[in-house]
Design an enzyme around this catalytic site. Structure first.
Site, PDB file in Angstrom:
ATOM      1  N   GLU A  71       0.829  -1.213   0.000  1.00 29.94           N
ATOM      2  CA  GLU A  71       0.000   0.000   0.000  1.00 29.94           C
ATOM      3  C   GLU A  71       0.860   1.257   0.000  1.00 29.94           C
ATOM      4  O   GLU A  71       2.086   1.191   0.095  1.00 29.94           O
ATOM      5  CB  GLU A  71      -0.949  -0.039   1.204  1.00 29.94           C
ATOM      6  CG  GLU A  71      -1.920  -1.211   1.101  1.00 29.94           C
ATOM      7  CD  GLU A  71      -3.002  -1.215   2.155  1.00 29.94           C
ATOM      8  OE1 GLU A  71      -2.879  -0.478   3.167  1.00 29.94           O
ATOM      9  OE2 GLU A  71      -3.987  -1.971   1.972  1.00 29.94           O
ATOM     10  N   GLU A  94      -1.875 -10.168  -6.095  1.00 28.97           N
ATOM     11  CA  GLU A  94      -1.869 -10.914  -7.359  1.00 28.97           C
ATOM     12  C   GLU A  94      -0.971 -10.222  -8.392  1.00 28.97           C
ATOM     13  O   GLU A  94      -0.154 -10.862  -9.068  1.00 28.97           O
ATOM     14  CB  GLU A  94      -3.282 -11.020  -7.940  1.00 28.97           C
ATOM     15  CG  GLU A  94      -4.273 -11.746  -7.054  1.00 28.97           C
ATOM     16  CD  GLU A  94      -5.014 -10.847  -6.077  1.00 28.97           C
ATOM     17  OE1 GLU A  94      -4.391  -9.935  -5.491  1.00 28.97           O
ATOM     18  OE2 GLU A  94      -6.225 -11.049  -5.895  1.00 28.97           O
TER      19      GLU A  94
END
Ligand code: THU
Length: 146
Positions: A51, A62
């Protein structure tokens, strides 16, 4: 027999995804996700969400695994399966952006194993989780060729 073999393979890949989940950098959402991408040579590429204080640059687990694999030399189509795991009630659902990237880089019939820390899991395929996808073939008659 084949079914059991597949289940073991998926369980192994989910365990690898769980390892990657522990490495998530998610101070803003507090939500950790892990991914494990199996390539056609039997190597596993790990991914976690990363993040950012500006929120938008956040990268999902992913895509971290997929982009890392490409940077490590794998090419589109050279993947056999991906597992994703999070602390969800139901098996985690990859976001729309990650589904689009899976369509670009993975075979349409490649298994996508979705798991939860509570042990629930399910399997789908790349093409089934993004019906009607815009694909590289969609560009073939486009203005870019004129
Ligand atoms: N996230 C993933 O990494 N993969 C998913 O499949 C769903 C969402 C991340 C993005 C963000 O860091 C956090 O989970 C909350 O959305």
């Amino acid at each position: 027999m084949a079914y059991n073999g597949l289940q073991e393979r998926y369980a192994g890949l989910l365990a690898a995804a769980k390892e990657a989940m522990a490495r998530a950098y998610s101070p803003y959402s507090g939500f950790k996700v892990g991914a494990a991408l199996l390539d056609d040579e039997g190597h596993i590429h790990y991914g976690c969400n990363v993040e950012n204080a500006a929120y938008g640059p956040t990268n999902c687990a992913e895509r971290t695994a997929l982009f890392r694999a490409v940077a490590d030399g794998k090419r589109p189509g050279q993947f056999d399966a991906i597992a994703v795991i999070g602390d969800t009630e139901e098996p985690i659902a990859p976001c729309g952006v990650c589904r689009q990237v899976l369509v670009e880089l993975c075979p349409p019939d490649m298994p996508v194993v979705m798991g939860s820390l509570n042990g629930k899991w399910s399997v789908s395929t790349v093409s089934d989780i993004l019906p009607g996808a815009f694909t590289p073939a969609s560009l073939e008659n486009g203005s870019a060729k004129q």
